[in-house]
Design an enzyme around this catalytic site. Sequence first.
Site, short mmCIF file in Angstrom:
data_model
loop_
_atom_site.label_atom_id
_atom_site.label_comp_id
_atom_site.label_asym_id
_atom_site.label_seq_id
_atom_site.Cartn_x
_atom_site.Cartn_y
_atom_site.Cartn_z
N SER A 75 0.83 -1.20 0.00
CA SER A 75 0.00 0.00 0.00
C SER A 75 0.87 1.27 0.00
O SER A 75 1.77 1.40 -0.84
CB SER A 75 -0.96 -0.05 1.19
OG SER A 75 -1.99 0.90 1.06
N ASP A 94 -8.57 -5.65 -5.85
CA ASP A 94 -8.20 -4.59 -4.90
C ASP A 94 -9.18 -3.43 -5.05
O ASP A 94 -9.29 -2.83 -6.12
CB ASP A 94 -6.77 -4.13 -5.20
CG ASP A 94 -6.26 -3.09 -4.22
OD1 ASP A 94 -7.04 -2.62 -3.36
OD2 ASP A 94 -5.07 -2.73 -4.31
N HIS A 128 -6.85 -6.09 -1.48
CA HIS A 128 -5.74 -5.19 -1.17
C HIS A 128 -4.79 -5.78 -0.13
O HIS A 128 -3.58 -5.68 -0.27
CB HIS A 128 -6.29 -3.85 -0.67
CG HIS A 128 -5.25 -2.79 -0.50
ND1 HIS A 128 -4.58 -2.22 -1.56
CD2 HIS A 128 -4.75 -2.19 0.61
CE1 HIS A 128 -3.73 -1.31 -1.12
NE2 HIS A 128 -3.80 -1.27 0.20
#
Length: 420
Positions: free
Chosen positions: A234, A328, A362
Amino acid sequence: MAKLTVTPRTSLVDEPVKIHVSGLAPSKLVTLQASLTDEKGVLFQSRAFYQSSESGEVDLEQAAALGGDYAGVHPMGLFQFLKPEKMFHRLMKRDVMQSPFHVRLDLFSSFHLVSTPHDQPVTSQTVERWHVAPGVQRILIRDGRVRGALFLPPGEGPFPGLIDLFGGVGGLIEFRASLLASRGFAALALAYFGYEDLPEILLEVDLEYFEEAINVLLRHPKVGGPGVGLVSISKGAEIALAMASFLPKIKAVVSINSTHALHGMPLRYRNLHINPIPYKIEYIRFTPLGLMELSNMVNVIHTEESQESILPVEEAEAKILFIVGENDRNYNSKAFAEKAMERMRRHGRKNYRMLCYPGAGHLIEPPGSPFCHHSWSFFFFRPVVWGGEPQSHVAAQEHSWKEIQKFLWQHLHPAGSSRL
């Protein structure tokens, strides 16, 4: 009499556990339930319904769950599909050294949904799931500005060194670094905001701080040089790509669901200052349950002004492994990775590859972390959708974890070989 066998009773969270039931009547409907209470006192549970074989057995390596929190053959399904009793909690181990997660496995002799005084399990077993192997050493790092925790494998070393970076959750998160140290790496879990005397919130990316962290790691006598690896996800992966683009001594980068440009906050490194692409908060969407979906907030933008914010990944000498989940719902990670690779190709670079997982969301984490579709965000003070289809996502976690270790070992170890 029914017997529940679970082996091994103590293991690392990324290691498989064998679950076997015997002594049942043929074609008997049973429920297997897993329960875990985290460090905050939140209960996580999963259950699945099975039918015994003609010999009165249920072997989770072969038997298909009829229903419950998953269906089909999933030997580790009871661990992979744990869900919080309280909505929006995410299972995350904080104290990796002093205690394991204790997972209780219960066998019920029929269809079971709710425990009552009159509906007790036939038999139970409890297993310990650790995030650190015996002999791994944890060293708290307070060196200059650098804050983190260094995990060293047992032995004299030197060990291949790496820095572990998480994203917008902030603080010091150690469970992935401790597992990597358990697999032979000297792993520095690095905090960069929201911890001790570091900035409370991330207002800018000060690349000199991360350069200091590299030097702290390489100065340790048990860490082999001349460079380090980065494992990141991330916002941490965005920073990792910036580190590889501008800093020396980076040999290998694992970038999990990243962007390819600076978003939200500027980057500063010596005389260099790069403005970010602003977050498009007006494009945040809410699901019918009130969950925030952020994927439209961070877009692949092609304006002339935004070009200055795109990271010059073609300058990176490191090998880069992009890991992306096609489901995601936080970033359009696949598009970002493809843009980064396209830029590298245009400059004649070949030091990259991508692992793409359809159905993964994600939060692609080590296999010990159960599937998390959504959880509370302390940045937005609301629950956020991470995405992912449960069975595809846990399969991606299993596969990518092995690939990450192979990649790091190949590019960081002097022999360049894989231990897996």
